[in-house]
Design an enzyme around this catalytic site. Structure first.
Site, PDB file in Angstrom:
ATOM      1  N   GLN A  51       0.830  -1.196   0.000  1.00  0.00           N
ATOM      2  CA  GLN A  51       0.000   0.000   0.000  1.00  0.00           C
ATOM      3  C   GLN A  51       0.871   1.255   0.000  1.00  0.00           C
ATOM      4  O   GLN A  51       0.632   2.197  -0.747  1.00  0.00           O
ATOM      5  CB  GLN A  51      -0.910  -0.003   1.232  1.00  0.00           C
ATOM      6  CG  GLN A  51      -1.839   1.197   1.315  1.00  0.00           C
ATOM      7  CD  GLN A  51      -2.798   1.240   0.159  1.00  0.00           C
ATOM      8  OE1 GLN A  51      -3.255   0.193  -0.328  1.00  0.00           O
ATOM      9  NE2 GLN A  51      -3.102   2.413  -0.330  1.00  0.00           N
TER      10      GLN A  51
ATOM     11  N   HIS B 262       2.352   3.131  -3.155  1.00  0.00           N
ATOM     12  CA  HIS B 262       1.517   3.847  -4.120  1.00  0.00           C
ATOM     13  C   HIS B 262       1.849   5.331  -4.187  1.00  0.00           C
ATOM     14  O   HIS B 262       1.847   5.931  -5.246  1.00  0.00           O
ATOM     15  CB  HIS B 262       0.036   3.714  -3.761  1.00  0.00           C
ATOM     16  CG  HIS B 262      -0.599   2.521  -4.396  1.00  0.00           C
ATOM     17  ND1 HIS B 262      -0.660   2.361  -5.747  1.00  0.00           N
ATOM     18  CD2 HIS B 262      -1.196   1.420  -3.878  1.00  0.00           C
ATOM     19  CE1 HIS B 262      -1.264   1.210  -6.041  1.00  0.00           C
ATOM     20  NE2 HIS B 262      -1.588   0.621  -4.921  1.00  0.00           N
TER      21      HIS B 262
ATOM     22  N   GLU C 273     -10.157   1.742   2.887  1.00  0.00           N
ATOM     23  CA  GLU C 273     -10.357   1.295   1.507  1.00  0.00           C
ATOM     24  C   GLU C 273     -10.122  -0.220   1.418  1.00  0.00           C
ATOM     25  O   GLU C 273     -10.935  -0.957   0.887  1.00  0.00           O
ATOM     26  CB  GLU C 273      -9.362   2.051   0.623  1.00  0.00           C
ATOM     27  CG  GLU C 273      -9.469   1.728  -0.844  1.00  0.00           C
ATOM     28  CD  GLU C 273      -8.336   2.377  -1.642  1.00  0.00           C
ATOM     29  OE1 GLU C 273      -7.354   2.855  -1.024  1.00  0.00           O
ATOM     30  OE2 GLU C 273      -8.428   2.368  -2.878  1.00  0.00           O
ATOM     31  N   HIS C 274      -8.970  -0.676   1.937  1.00  0.00           N
ATOM     32  CA  HIS C 274      -8.642  -2.111   1.967  1.00  0.00           C
ATOM     33  C   HIS C 274      -8.552  -2.564   3.411  1.00  0.00           C
ATOM     34  O   HIS C 274      -7.897  -1.908   4.216  1.00  0.00           O
ATOM     35  CB  HIS C 274      -7.277  -2.378   1.328  1.00  0.00           C
ATOM     36  CG  HIS C 274      -7.122  -1.813  -0.048  1.00  0.00           C
ATOM     37  ND1 HIS C 274      -6.556  -0.584  -0.287  1.00  0.00           N
ATOM     38  CD2 HIS C 274      -7.452  -2.322  -1.267  1.00  0.00           C
ATOM     39  CE1 HIS C 274      -6.543  -0.354  -1.593  1.00  0.00           C
ATOM     40  NE2 HIS C 274      -7.080  -1.387  -2.216  1.00  0.00           N
TER      41      HIS C 274
ATOM     42  N   ASP D 213      -6.067  -6.404  -6.132  1.00  0.00           N
ATOM     43  CA  ASP D 213      -5.715  -5.332  -7.070  1.00  0.00           C
ATOM     44  C   ASP D 213      -5.680  -5.856  -8.499  1.00  0.00           C
ATOM     45  O   ASP D 213      -5.982  -5.131  -9.439  1.00  0.00           O
ATOM     46  CB  ASP D 213      -4.316  -4.770  -6.748  1.00  0.00           C
ATOM     47  CG  ASP D 213      -4.322  -3.916  -5.494  1.00  0.00           C
ATOM     48  OD1 ASP D 213      -5.416  -3.494  -5.077  1.00  0.00           O
ATOM     49  OD2 ASP D 213      -3.234  -3.689  -4.940  1.00  0.00           O
TER      50      ASP D 213
ATOM     51  N   HIS E 288     -52.374  19.952  -9.326  1.00  0.00           N
ATOM     52  CA  HIS E 288     -52.204  18.515  -9.093  1.00  0.00           C
ATOM     53  C   HIS E 288     -53.565  17.884  -8.787  1.00  0.00           C
ATOM     54  O   HIS E 288     -53.911  16.832  -9.337  1.00  0.00           O
ATOM     55  CB  HIS E 288     -51.246  18.265  -7.921  1.00  0.00           C
ATOM     56  CG  HIS E 288     -49.802  18.394  -8.274  1.00  0.00           C
ATOM     57  ND1 HIS E 288     -49.228  19.572  -8.694  1.00  0.00           N
ATOM     58  CD2 HIS E 288     -48.780  17.484  -8.269  1.00  0.00           C
ATOM     59  CE1 HIS E 288     -47.935  19.385  -8.932  1.00  0.00           C
ATOM     60  NE2 HIS E 288     -47.638  18.121  -8.676  1.00  0.00           N
TER      61      HIS E 288
END
Lengths: 434, 434
Positions: free
Chosen positions: B264, B267, B332-333, B366, B425
């Site tokens: 991770q 990145h 996220e993960h 991934d 209406h």
């Protein structure tokens, strides 16, 4: 010469196609001033919490609101039930029941697939935990919208559905709104409105817990505040001016069609009402009916404004051509007033809600049929959808592999990671392959 | 004194809870200058179409691109297949197959319910017609992301999936990207990038048709351009810095965990890698493993920066406490490196993708397992979901009532409409009740 109540144009002319761009250009531009004011309010709420919230509420709405009575109490709701019209109460209960019935059908299950060698893949679907619903005050305070926003959230399983709505001058909330909220299952109601209410929901204050998502209509301040906090929390779409498009053949009923066009037009001067038909005779009859019926309607001025500026009757050669035009416009509401409406349902590509036949007028869907009346406006039905249970859940995927299964694909993962230059990704696989 | 590779803190301390706010504050602020520049580019594309698009592309990317070679041709794709590594080709084909398999399971059917007296309610689900995928150039040009964005769109049934990606100086596109796009079923590829490519997709030019939705990652110009055109077209979420959280018990493997934290961290300097464990022994072992393994990794500098600033090992009293912390962070993960990971899956409320056990490291997801790797970042898993087939469809509701059925509820609709002050209406129902 007096302006005509509505224009009749031919679809295959320049005039006809010009109409499409008029429709797209209805957006009101937002003044920089409003944006700055909204940011200031949001910042103050974020930093000062309740103090700023009460200050704004006292200033804009009511001096009778303070920290201790910010949240509507049980007695106020019981009192509301005593005050409201009994027929209204029955009607809103039926509406709630039908809305719940329809939205229950939208619920999705979590799922899982198992493959050989202990490979398990799946998707968990879970309700959001906290949702805030904005309900406008004053004349735009609609009990039906309370149901349409709150019921899908409760059906999805949201634990805390809180509502914010600006109080009247005396610090009270419209009893119809209170009753609708109670029937919809809203858990808490706070007497705050405007950008400050959106800020309180997004950031939390000493009294109001922060939420995961904010939904519901509001004025330009509310819309800009929602846009500003998007990403920090989720929001529903920002609604633009709304519209109806009616596709009608020669056998359609002009009296009904005129009434339906005006039910859209009365919402707002920017609302658009469009009839597309292959019958010039019907077009002329609808025009007469508009002129006749508008006289008895209380919102006549808005209706005339809206019809004259953004209403139109378009004459086309065939119903097929009408459908093509409708698909381009992607209307929020689409009525199919043709002999066999189900036969063309499959040809409708873009529309928020589709009303089939002579006895499914738009107000049926606005109030009681069950499907949501929060719909994509201004041509966004090309990619947006009606508010639904899906908007109140979130998904997580999950993956399980056995050692054997990972070894089977390990080299391929390493290859892909190395191709992308991500050697630590490759390393995470390699250490397991030793 | 040299800075430690990662900090170990106790969860129930101020230091532990301070970490949560550090995580939230990773966003880079966007300069006003960038926003203005993006608006200028978008306006020029809107007004001048191809002319501006080619001009920007010549200036920023390649002078070899013109109106006639803007679209990648068949020969270029055939050539790419010849150039690419054969092992890579096999790996990407397996990935595509697995991604397709998983996303096929996400497809939903349109549905309809019939009630008494000719009441028919339902929901049509249809694919979007035109989708644009942004693929970055240079080192952030990932074939795996091409698959993850394009395959769900094609599985949903999107007719036209077009891809835009900035060309290299010589006007060519990375062959790995071309091959991935072809395998994913992308219909057209254009050699344009940046805010100008987003503008071309949103407004259309003489060569590029306007789309309904734009997805895919990009630099700050691309992200701001997507944000600016949102509403005019739909977009996917704007991704923030990404993160992994690993929950591990005393039996977990420190070598694996260290490798995954670094996969991770590599990145991006803003990426966050968090281990939450009830074992101080494991924490110390992971720390040693990080120090040992990082030496052999090509992106060592980024990894060290990321681990030192946004990495942390948090010691808690129990796995239950670890889960509570994870639910607050909404990673996220999320890796569950515990003895029986399926037994705690139901306790995970907020996470993009969940990896169960010792042999489901993040890179498996991934690249090759099948679930999407486009996931909600920066704590937004509280309300956002992984990219899925749902993101490439739109829904329309539909309603049919018979005259008899409408008469049965007519008075209630009129009551609700009148309560809300919408007499047109009410009129739309009344004209049908005569």
């Amino acid at each position: 010469m007096e302006k005509e109540i509505i224009s009749i144009v031919y679809g295959n002319t320049e005039e006809g196609s010009r109409y499409l761009s008029t429709l797209r250009d209805r957006e009101e531009s937002v003044q920089q001033e409003v944006i700055l004011r909204v940011e200031e309010i949001l910042n103050n709420i974020k930093e000062q919490g309740n103090r700023a919230l009460i200050e704004y509420t006292n200033k804009f709405d009511s001096e009778n609101v303070n920290e201790n009575n910010l949240c509507v109490n049980k007695e106020e709701i019981e009192e509301a039930y005593k005050i409201v019209d009994k027929e209204f109460l029955e009607a809103i209960k039926l509406a709630a029941e039908n809305i719940r019935f329809f939205h229950e059908k939208q619920k999705k299950n979590s799922w899982m697939v198992t493959k050989e060698m202990g490979v398990i893949l799946g998707q968990n679907i879970r309700p959001l935990e906290n949702v805030g619903i904005y309900v406008p005050g004053g004349t735009a305070s609609y009990p039906s919208s309370v149901l349409m926003n709150a019921i899908p959230a409760k059906v999805a399983g949201v634990t805390n559905v809180v509502m914010v709505t600006p109080p009247s001058k005396d610090g009270s909330i419209n009893p119809n709104i209170l009753v609708a909220a109670d029937i919809a299952g809203v858990d808490k109601i706070y007497k705050v409105g405007g950008a400050q209410a959106v800020g309180a929901l997004a950031f939390g204050t000493e009294t109001i817990d922060k939420v995961d998502k904010i939904v519901g209509p509001g004025n330009i301040y509310v819309a800009m505040a929602k846009k500003s906090v998007y990403g920090y929390v989720d929001i529903d779409m920002i609604a633009g001016p709304s519209e109806i498009l009616i596709i009608a053949d020669e056998e359609a009923n002009p009296e009904y069609i005129a009434a339906d066009l005006m039910s859209q037009a009365e919402h707002d001067r920017l609302a658009s009402s469009v009839l597309v038909t292959n019958s010039l005779k019907l077009a002329e009859e609808v025009k007469s009916e508009l002129t006749r019926q508008v006289e008895s309607l209380s919102r006549k001025d808005i209706i005339l404004d809206s019809l004259q500026n953004y209403g139109v009757i378009i004459i086309v050669d065939s119903i097929k051509e009408a459908i093509d035009m409708s698909n381009k416009i992607a209307p929020e509401h689409l009525e199919l007033c043709v002999k066999e409406p189900f036969l063309i349902l499959g040809d409708i590509k873009n529309a928020g809600s589709i009303f089939l036949g002579d006895y499914a007028p738009e107000p049926l869907g606005d109030y009681i049929a069950g499907p949501n009346h929060v719909l994509p406006t201004s041509g966004t039905a090309r990619f947006f959808s009606p508010l639904s249970v899906d908007d109140f859940v979130k998904k997580s995927s999950f993956i399980h592999y056995s050692k054997e299964a990972l070894l089977g694909v390990g080299k391929k993962i390493v290859k892909l990671a190395e191709t992308e230059g991500l050697t630590a990704h490759a390393n995470s696989i390699s250490v397991r392959m030793k």
